[in-house]
Design a protein around this motif. Sequence first.
Motif, PDB file in Angstrom:
ATOM      1  N   SER B  91      45.719 -18.434 -16.856  1.00 11.18           N
ATOM      2  CA  SER B  91      45.323 -17.082 -16.448  1.00 11.18           C
ATOM      3  C   SER B  91      43.998 -16.674 -17.099  1.00 11.18           C
ATOM      4  CB  SER B  91      46.427 -16.078 -16.801  1.00 11.18           C
ATOM      5  OG  SER B  91      46.646 -16.069 -18.194  1.00 11.18           O
ATOM      6  N   GLU B  92      43.805 -17.034 -18.371  1.00 11.20           N
ATOM      7  CA  GLU B  92      42.548 -16.698 -19.049  1.00 11.20           C
ATOM      8  C   GLU B  92      41.384 -17.508 -18.465  1.00 11.20           C
ATOM      9  OE1 GLU B  92      41.635 -14.363 -21.311  1.00 11.20           O
ATOM     10  OE2 GLU B  92      43.653 -13.550 -21.055  1.00 11.20           O
ATOM     11  N   ALA B  93      41.669 -18.786 -18.104  1.00 10.80           N
ATOM     12  CA  ALA B  93      40.633 -19.629 -17.502  1.00 10.80           C
ATOM     13  C   ALA B  93      40.172 -19.010 -16.186  1.00 10.80           C
ATOM     14  CB  ALA B  93      41.171 -21.039 -17.287  1.00 10.80           C
ATOM     15  N   SER B  94      41.127 -18.550 -15.417  1.00  9.59           N
ATOM     16  CA  SER B  94      40.815 -17.929 -14.129  1.00  9.59           C
ATOM     17  C   SER B  94      39.990 -16.660 -14.338  1.00  9.59           C
ATOM     18  CB  SER B  94      42.141 -17.626 -13.418  1.00  9.59           C
ATOM     19  OG  SER B  94      41.891 -16.885 -12.263  1.00  9.59           O
ATOM     20  N   ARG B  95      40.404 -15.888 -15.331  1.00 13.52           N
ATOM     21  CA  ARG B  95      39.710 -14.621 -15.617  1.00 13.52           C
ATOM     22  C   ARG B  95      38.268 -14.839 -16.053  1.00 13.52           C
ATOM     23  NH1 ARG B  95      39.641 -10.185 -19.263  1.00 13.52           N
ATOM     24  NH2 ARG B  95      40.334 -11.367 -21.067  1.00 13.52           N
ATOM     25  N   HIS B  96      38.022 -15.977 -16.747  1.00 16.76           N
ATOM     26  CA  HIS B  96      36.685 -16.266 -17.262  1.00 16.76           C
ATOM     27  C   HIS B  96      35.908 -17.226 -16.364  1.00 16.76           C
ATOM     28  CE1 HIS B  96      37.023 -14.124 -21.131  1.00 16.76           C
ATOM     29  NE2 HIS B  96      38.302 -14.458 -21.067  1.00 16.76           N
ATOM     30  N   GLY B  97      36.469 -17.563 -15.210  1.00 18.66           N
ATOM     31  CA  GLY B  97      35.752 -18.393 -14.247  1.00 18.66           C
ATOM     32  C   GLY B  97      35.704 -19.870 -14.569  1.00 18.66           C
ATOM     33  N   HIS B  98      36.687 -20.368 -15.333  1.00 14.43           N
ATOM     34  CA  HIS B  98      36.747 -21.805 -15.626  1.00 14.43           C
ATOM     35  C   HIS B  98      37.675 -22.516 -14.635  1.00 14.43           C
ATOM     36  CE1 HIS B  98      34.513 -21.192 -19.265  1.00 14.43           C
ATOM     37  NE2 HIS B  98      35.447 -20.444 -19.824  1.00 14.43           N
ATOM     38  N   ASP B  99      37.375 -23.786 -14.374  1.00 14.60           N
ATOM     39  CA  ASP B  99      38.198 -24.560 -13.439  1.00 14.60           C
ATOM     40  C   ASP B  99      39.412 -25.185 -14.137  1.00 14.60           C
ATOM     41  OD1 ASP B  99      36.437 -24.053 -11.377  1.00 14.60           O
ATOM     42  OD2 ASP B  99      35.193 -25.806 -11.861  1.00 14.60           O
ATOM     43  N   ALA B 100      39.318 -25.369 -15.444  1.00 14.80           N
ATOM     44  CA  ALA B 100      40.377 -26.101 -16.162  1.00 14.80           C
ATOM     45  C   ALA B 100      41.008 -25.229 -17.248  1.00 14.80           C
ATOM     46  CB  ALA B 100      39.790 -27.362 -16.786  1.00 14.80           C
ATOM     47  N   PHE B 101      42.192 -25.605 -17.647  1.00 12.49           N
ATOM     48  CA  PHE B 101      42.853 -24.932 -18.771  1.00 12.49           C
ATOM     49  C   PHE B 101      43.593 -25.987 -19.579  1.00 12.49           C
ATOM     50  CE2 PHE B 101      47.301 -25.036 -17.357  1.00 12.49           C
ATOM     51  CZ  PHE B 101      47.145 -25.312 -16.007  1.00 12.49           C
ATOM     52  N   ASN B 102      43.945 -25.670 -20.829  1.00 11.90           N
ATOM     53  CA  ASN B 102      44.615 -26.661 -21.687  1.00 11.90           C
ATOM     54  C   ASN B 102      45.695 -26.064 -22.578  1.00 11.90           C
ATOM     55  OD1 ASN B 102      42.889 -25.272 -23.321  1.00 11.90           O
ATOM     56  ND2 ASN B 102      42.029 -27.053 -24.366  1.00 11.90           N
ATOM     57  N   LEU B 103      46.166 -24.868 -22.240  1.00 12.34           N
ATOM     58  CA  LEU B 103      47.270 -24.267 -23.003  1.00 12.34           C
ATOM     59  C   LEU B 103      48.304 -23.731 -22.024  1.00 12.34           C
ATOM     60  CD1 LEU B 103      47.163 -21.980 -26.085  1.00 12.34           C
ATOM     61  CD2 LEU B 103      48.410 -21.210 -24.069  1.00 12.34           C
ATOM     62  N   GLU B 104      49.544 -24.097 -22.245  1.00 12.60           N
ATOM     63  CA  GLU B 104      50.620 -23.587 -21.397  1.00 12.60           C
ATOM     64  C   GLU B 104      51.863 -23.366 -22.245  1.00 12.60           C
ATOM     65  OE1 GLU B 104      51.412 -26.542 -18.391  1.00 12.60           O
ATOM     66  OE2 GLU B 104      52.291 -27.952 -19.834  1.00 12.60           O
ATOM     67  N   ALA B 105      52.871 -22.727 -21.664  1.00 13.30           N
ATOM     68  CA  ALA B 105      54.127 -22.476 -22.374  1.00 13.30           C
ATOM     69  C   ALA B 105      54.690 -23.806 -22.892  1.00 13.30           C
ATOM     70  CB  ALA B 105      55.110 -21.802 -21.424  1.00 13.30           C
ATOM     71  N   PRO B 106      55.362 -23.790 -24.039  1.00 14.66           N
ATOM     72  CA  PRO B 106      55.850 -22.623 -24.767  1.00 14.66           C
ATOM     73  C   PRO B 106      54.820 -21.963 -25.697  1.00 14.66           C
ATOM     74  CG  PRO B 106      56.613 -24.586 -25.852  1.00 14.66           C
ATOM     75  CD  PRO B 106      55.880 -25.046 -24.624  1.00 14.66           C
ATOM     76  N   PHE B 107      53.587 -22.461 -25.727  1.00 15.58           N
ATOM     77  CA  PHE B 107      52.560 -21.774 -26.530  1.00 15.58           C
ATOM     78  C   PHE B 107      52.136 -20.505 -25.783  1.00 15.58           C
ATOM     79  CE2 PHE B 107      52.361 -26.123 -27.976  1.00 15.58           C
ATOM     80  CZ  PHE B 107      52.151 -26.007 -29.333  1.00 15.58           C
ATOM     81  N   GLU B 108      51.901 -19.445 -26.526  1.00 18.02           N
ATOM     82  CA  GLU B 108      51.512 -18.172 -25.926  1.00 18.02           C
ATOM     83  C   GLU B 108      50.268 -17.638 -26.618  1.00 18.02           C
ATOM     84  OE1 GLU B 108      52.902 -16.622 -23.406  1.00 18.02           O
ATOM     85  OE2 GLU B 108      54.684 -17.904 -23.167  1.00 18.02           O
ATOM     86  N   LEU B 109      49.283 -17.233 -25.836  1.00 23.59           N
ATOM     87  CA  LEU B 109      48.105 -16.577 -26.409  1.00 23.59           C
ATOM     88  C   LEU B 109      48.478 -15.143 -26.747  1.00 23.59           C
ATOM     89  CD1 LEU B 109      45.175 -17.782 -24.093  1.00 23.59           C
ATOM     90  CD2 LEU B 109      45.664 -18.502 -26.433  1.00 23.59           C
ATOM     91  N   THR B 110      48.278 -14.768 -28.012  1.00 26.13           N
ATOM     92  CA  THR B 110      48.645 -13.415 -28.448  1.00 26.13           C
ATOM     93  C   THR B 110      47.567 -12.874 -29.378  1.00 26.13           C
ATOM     94  OG1 THR B 110      49.865 -14.258 -30.356  1.00 26.13           O
ATOM     95  CG2 THR B 110      51.122 -13.871 -28.352  1.00 26.13           C
ATOM     96  N   GLY B 111      47.703 -11.621 -29.728  1.00 27.91           N
ATOM     97  CA  GLY B 111      46.743 -11.001 -30.634  1.00 27.91           C
ATOM     98  C   GLY B 111      47.209 -11.095 -32.079  1.00 27.91           C
TER      99      GLY B 111
END
Lengths: 96, 130
Positions: B91-111
């Motif tokens: 979702s963050e890759a899409s938001r920033h216009g990247h074609d690829a991503f490398n983090l998925e569940a069970p890891f979670e991006l948090t503050g």
Amino acid sequence: MILHILTTPPTSEVPRQVEQAIQAGDTLLLTEAGVTATLDPDLHCWTQNDYAVFLLEEDLVARGLSSIAATHGLSTVDMDGFVALTEQHLQSVTWY
Amino acid sequence: MDYGLLVMGAPYSQPAPHSALRFAHAVLARGHRLVGVFFYHDGVHNASMLMTPPQDELNLRDAWKALHKEHDVALDVCIAAALRRGVISQSEASRHGHDAFNLEAPFELTGLGQLLTLQQRCDRLITFAS
């Protein structure tokens, strides 16, 4: 009582910072590259009696220092003992 | 007791992640609960699904993932530290216009607020950094 976890070797500045911060009754646990302090028996941490000092056995073994620690009569804990130290101390500080 | 871990070392270049993982298993073996692991600074690289060590070496990401699966340990990754190091969810890759991503569940991006919550919720928070 604070558990100080030191991960850097005696050649870095960090152990000197720990010496300034550590209080009587605290505990010092040497882990990772910190266990190379085994090679210098004259270090202040080995000659003082204000706080307990332990070496993490696994990190000694990884560096081939177990027999040297045993020769000098230095206290070691395994990973189970590391957890036990965190049980006994409400607070811990990792120095790196 | 409830434990939380803060991991700030990069996999395969610093010993902190290996130390943290061994500590995590020792915590569980002593009957404690491991509530969560927070990955911060270079520790965010532990979450990369593209991590491909040789087959006869420990895959740290898979080891953390197994910890989540077997013991329901939350795996939180600081979003600010991760994005600037190229560790990014779909979702963050899409938001920033990247074609690829490398983090998925069970890891979670948090503050960072999640780290404070973990600290408040746990009896012990142990930092692993090298």
